[in-house]
Design a protein around this motif. Structure first.
Motif, mmCIF file in Angstrom:
data_model
loop_
_atom_site.group_PDB
_atom_site.id
_atom_site.type_symbol
_atom_site.label_atom_id
_atom_site.label_comp_id
_atom_site.label_asym_id
_atom_site.label_seq_id
_atom_site.Cartn_x
_atom_site.Cartn_y
_atom_site.Cartn_z
ATOM 1 N N LYS A 545 0.854 -1.185 0.000
ATOM 2 C CA LYS A 545 0.000 0.000 0.000
ATOM 3 C C LYS A 545 0.897 1.244 0.000
ATOM 4 C CE LYS A 545 -1.919 -1.068 3.917
ATOM 5 N NZ LYS A 545 -1.207 -2.328 4.192
ATOM 6 N N ALA A 578 -1.260 10.068 -6.448
ATOM 7 C CA ALA A 578 -2.355 9.109 -6.222
ATOM 8 C C ALA A 578 -2.829 8.498 -7.531
ATOM 9 C CB ALA A 578 -3.506 9.806 -5.499
ATOM 10 N N LYS A 579 -2.908 9.312 -8.566
ATOM 11 C CA LYS A 579 -3.349 8.819 -9.878
ATOM 12 C C LYS A 579 -2.347 7.825 -10.453
ATOM 13 C CE LYS A 579 -4.481 10.400 -14.554
ATOM 14 N NZ LYS A 579 -4.583 11.595 -15.449
ATOM 15 N N GLY A 582 -1.853 4.103 -8.517
ATOM 16 C CA GLY A 582 -2.950 3.142 -8.429
ATOM 17 C C GLY A 582 -2.652 1.784 -9.020
ATOM 18 N N ASP A 583 -1.804 1.724 -10.053
ATOM 19 C CA ASP A 583 -1.484 0.451 -10.693
ATOM 20 C C ASP A 583 -0.316 -0.271 -10.038
ATOM 21 O OD1 ASP A 583 -3.509 0.729 -12.556
ATOM 22 O OD2 ASP A 583 -2.237 1.795 -13.990
ATOM 23 N N SER A 586 -1.923 -1.625 -3.932
ATOM 24 C CA SER A 586 -3.296 -2.109 -3.775
ATOM 25 C C SER A 586 -4.213 -1.019 -3.241
ATOM 26 C CB SER A 586 -3.311 -3.311 -2.822
ATOM 27 O OG SER A 586 -2.839 -2.928 -1.529
ATOM 28 N N LYS A 587 -3.622 -0.044 -2.549
ATOM 29 C CA LYS A 587 -4.410 1.044 -1.985
ATOM 30 C C LYS A 587 -3.516 2.255 -1.795
ATOM 31 C CE LYS A 587 -7.211 2.221 2.107
ATOM 32 N NZ LYS A 587 -7.670 1.751 3.434
ATOM 33 N N VAL A 588 -4.057 3.428 -2.089
ATOM 34 C CA VAL A 588 -3.351 4.678 -1.796
ATOM 35 C C VAL A 588 -4.145 5.414 -0.740
ATOM 36 C CG1 VAL A 588 -2.495 6.870 -2.684
ATOM 37 C CG2 VAL A 588 -2.403 4.816 -4.133
ATOM 38 N N GLN A 590 -4.591 8.544 1.387
ATOM 39 C CA GLN A 590 -4.185 9.937 1.371
ATOM 40 C C GLN A 590 -4.566 10.636 2.678
ATOM 41 O OE1 GLN A 590 -6.027 10.433 -2.872
ATOM 42 N NE2 GLN A 590 -4.637 12.165 -2.552
#
Length: 801
Positions: A545, A578-579, A582-583, A586-588, A590
């Protein structure tokens, strides 16, 4: 006949005593000559590329370095930073040189040369088809350069790239030397047992000015007062001379008579190039080392002699190989010399008659500026490769061990401008009492002591590493353990001889978990690292993450400290990362802190949230846009602080900073406590216009504090600290220049040569270091230089489309 024989014998006797007297007189002066005993060297196995060229611009603002992997790197002397890096197609590189107008770099190879614009990297001209280039030199009074072959010298115009003259002499050409006064060029043949001479031409007209017999290997004096040359005092004994321009050889001053025994011990040989600095003459035999002579008194007063490390494979053969120019003036006192054809360049001071520092370069932006007293500036990976040694000893002291005490931002400018004597680093004193660490066991199983980096395996995620201070235990004040280059645990004295560290294994960087431990002395010197690899073969970690914590403060309680673009910078950075993340993750998660939300308590609560959730495989990114400041050291040692919203006075109130601000030590403890082994701290920490006077005096201390944070935590730090208020600088960008460059890099422009659509942290550091100076110079008229410190392993941050 008998009388003639007696006369000849008497003449021979007079010559013998004359020569012997010169040898004795000059040798007596040599007894007191300085020899560089302590030397900086590097681990050959850790070197990424060999340096094959070095040149200093005639305005003494830039140094160019060429590596055999094709990297051409331009170093800004005043700001101690690489400002350009280009890749050049190379086959057999020999040397580089700046053109006289300092806009171009000439790259010389065995059978060709190229001329490049060093700012753009564009190849402006190339010429090939040569059998063997013997040497190349740049003219001092016109924008021309000479390319010397075996029996011809070609004169090229560096503006039009036309060959304007071809000067032809008999075979066996050795060196050439341009006049510093007019359009004269000396052409030297190789030394001959039977006939020695040199030629002087007008290189513009091609006419022969003079042919001088019984003298050889002449070079023009850069002070325009004369030239240096060799002349045998009968019977093959060479003498190094200096004479005034236009004077006869017989009026020359003898600087040194070379007897074979002395030269064998010096291992320098016949000097091919000379550079006068005041009353000193720096002379070099290509890459065999250099010596210094006294122009007034005569005699050799300094020599490098031979090193323990055998570099003779790169040394030139004066009778056959290419003759490089290994020395350039940095100012009226300092000379940059590449004595051995390797990656370490010496800085010699004529006033101190000593090597006072070094510049080391390697691939991928790796460099270090090191002073003879142990201070250094540069990249962390360079510090790990370098060590001190003695000319007659095998004992080593790693440069990395003195980082905490010796790191000095802006060191090169300080060395060049300083006049104080620099005391030579004492290896015996520094290394004699260092603690010696040993990895003892992992989960109670003994660790091999014979392997440099032992490898053990484990199926269990939790484990225990036991280490021991096996020598000089009493001198250790702190023991630290690093996991995958990130600081995880610290134990302060007093402690026992054996220390146990609980560890949690991970597959963050694959199954190999890299550990090392160091002990630190009271003087701030680290012991040699002791390493261990634990190969984790248990269950895989959860998918990683990202924890993305951004802080932006436009509005301060004291409105005179308000900023215009801090929130815009923080918002844009958060959105871009964040954009793109994402790939990968598994989770960002913020966490955004803005304006009045940024208090010490507010930040600590947010960090506690990260600490409770982050695991070893995760990534923690901390971004800050607001004020940063160094305290004045009123009640305790000066320290770097991030400035929350409720700080009402930046300077003169250390008590307020200690109570309400976030210190460098706070950040260090935050990093250590968070389990994520991948951590990036980005500080776009500016100063207010009202505090600019204080900024000037504190800038170096602030940079040093950030570097220590990166070093002590084993994490990545990027900083633009010390910049002015954004509103007055970069209104047209809508962001601060630092963050604007970050956003460009994250959007794809920082992608390296492999162009894999991933931006790694090292790629991002490299991009902002080159891009921010361009942006700030364009929009403000003056370049600003960010700093990046990378002690951790590289990893991707975002994927861009």
């Amino acid at each position: 006949m008998t009388i003639l024989r007696i006369s000849a014998l008497q003449g021979l006797t007079r010559d013998f005593f004359f020569i012997a007297g010169l040898v004795i007189a000059l040798s007596n002066q040599v007894e007191g000559q300085v020899v560089d005993e302590t030397r900086l060297q590097y681990e050959e196995s850790q070197l990424s590329a060999n340096q094959v060229g070095m040149s200093v611009s005639s305005d003494q603002k830039h140094i160019a370095f060429l590596l055999d992997n094709g990297e051409l790197k331009i170093f800004d002397i005043l700001n101690s930073v690489f400002i350009q890096s280009h890749f050049v197609e190379l086959t057999d590189p020999l040397e580089i040189a700046f053109s006289l107008d300092n806009t171009k770099i000439i790259v010389v190879e065995n059978s060709q040369f190229q001329v490049l614009d060093w700012k753009s990297g564009e190849v402006l001209f190339s010429q090939d088809g040569y059998d063997m280039i013997k040497t190349m030199r740049v003219a001092h009074t016109s924008d021309h350069f000479a390319v010397a072959l075996d029996e011809t010298v070609e004169i090229w115009d560096a503006q039009s790239f036309n060959r304007i003259q071809t000067l032809t002499i008999k075979k066996n050409l050795a060196t050439v030397s341009f006049s510093y006064k007019d359009e004269s060029l000396i052409i030297n043949q190789k030394w001959s047992l039977f006939k020695n001479r040199y030629f002087i031409y007008n290189y513009m007209t091609g006419s022969l000015i003079d042919e001088v017999d019984k003298s050889y290997l002449a070079t023009f004096d850069n002070t325009k007062q004369g030239l240096f040359f060799y002349k045998n005092f009968g019977y093959g004994i060479p003498a190094f001379n200096h004479k005034a321009l236009g004077a006869e050889d017989g009026s020359a001053k003898v600087l040194q008579v070379f007897d074979g025994k002395a030269e064998k011990t010096n291992d320098v040989g016949i000097y091919l190039t000379s550079l006068r600095v005041g009353d000193k003459v720096v002379s070099a035999a290509g890459y065999r080392g250099f010596s210094v002579f006294d122009i007034k008194q005569g005699g050799r007063i300094f020599t490098t002699k031979k090193t323990k490390r055998d570099r003779s494979s790169k040394a030139i053969n004066v009778m056959g190989d290419y003759s490089a120019n290994p020395h350039y003036a940095l100012n009226e006192d300092k000379v940059l010399v590449n004595a051995y054809g390797d990656n370490i360049n010496q800085i010699y001071s004529a006033e101190q008659n000593a090597i006072v520092g070094y510049i080391f370069v390697d691939a991928d932006g790796s460099y270090a500026v090191v002073s003879k007293d142990g201070r250094f500036d540069g990249t962390t990976n360079a510090a790990e490769k370098l060590y001190w040694t003695h000319r007659t000893s095998n004992k080593k002291t790693n440069l990395e061990s003195t980082f905490s005490r010796g790191f000095t931002p802006g060191l090169l400018a300080s060395l060049l401008q300083g006049t104080d004597d620099i005391v030579e680093f004492d290896i015996t004193d520094e290394a004699g009492d260092l603690p010696v660490m040993q990895m003892i066991s992992f989960n109670d199983s003994p660790i091999s002591k014979s392997d440099e980096t032992p490898i053990v395996t484990s199926n269990q995620k939790l484990g225990e590493i036991r280490v021991s201070v096996i020598e000089n235990h009493q001198n250790a004040t702190q023991i630290r353990l690093f996991h995958n280059n990130k600081l995880t645990q610290t134990v302060n004295a007093p402690f026992g001889q054996d220390i146990s560290f609980p560890v949690t294994l991970s597959n963050s960087f694959g199954e190999d978990n890299y550990f090392y431990t160091v002990a630190t002395t009271e003087r701030g010197i680290d012991s040699e690292k002791k390493k261990l690899i634990v190969r984790y073969q248990g269950n895989l970690d959860e998918d990683p993450k990202m924890f993305l914590l951004t802080v932006g403060v436009n509005e301060y309680k004291n409105p005179k400290y308000n900023l215009n673009y801090a929130i815009a910078d923080a918002d844009a950075f958060s959105e871009t990362v964040a954009k793109g993340a994402g790939d990968i993750f598994s989770k960002v998660e913020q966490i955004n802190i803005r304006n009045q939300e940024f208090t010490k308590l507010g930040l600590m609560n947010a960090l506690e949230q990260v600490k409770s959730s982050a695991n070893e495989q995760d990534l923690f990114v901390f971004y800050y846009a607001g004020h940063g400041v160094m305290s004045e050291g009123q009640s305790k040692e000066s320290e770097f602080f991030l400035v929350p919203h409720d700080i009402t006075q930046l300077y003169g109130r250390d008590d307020m900073l200690l109570e309400k601000a976030i210190s460098a030590n706070d950040l260090k403890e935050i990093s250590r406590a968070i389990n994520a082994q991948k951590q990036v701290f980005i500080l776009d920490a500016c100063q207010s216009a009202a505090a600019l006077d204080a900024v000037i005096s504190r800038g170096i201390s602030e940079e040093k504090a950030i570097a220590h944070l990166a070093r002590s935590t084993g994490t990545f730090w990027m900083t633009a600290t010390g910049s002015e208020q954004f509103a007055t600088e970069f209104e047209s960008l809508g962001h601060g220049a630092f963050t604007y460059a970050l956003l460009e890099g994250l959007s794809g422009k920082a992608d390296g040569a492999n162009a894999d659509n991933r931006i790694t942290v090292r790629e991002l550091v490299a991009y902002i270091e080159s891009r921010v100076p361009e942006l700030s110079e364009k929009h403000k008229g003056k370049p600003q230089f960010p700093a990046g410190y990378s002690f951790g392993n590289d990893f991707p941050i975002v994927i861009y489309e």
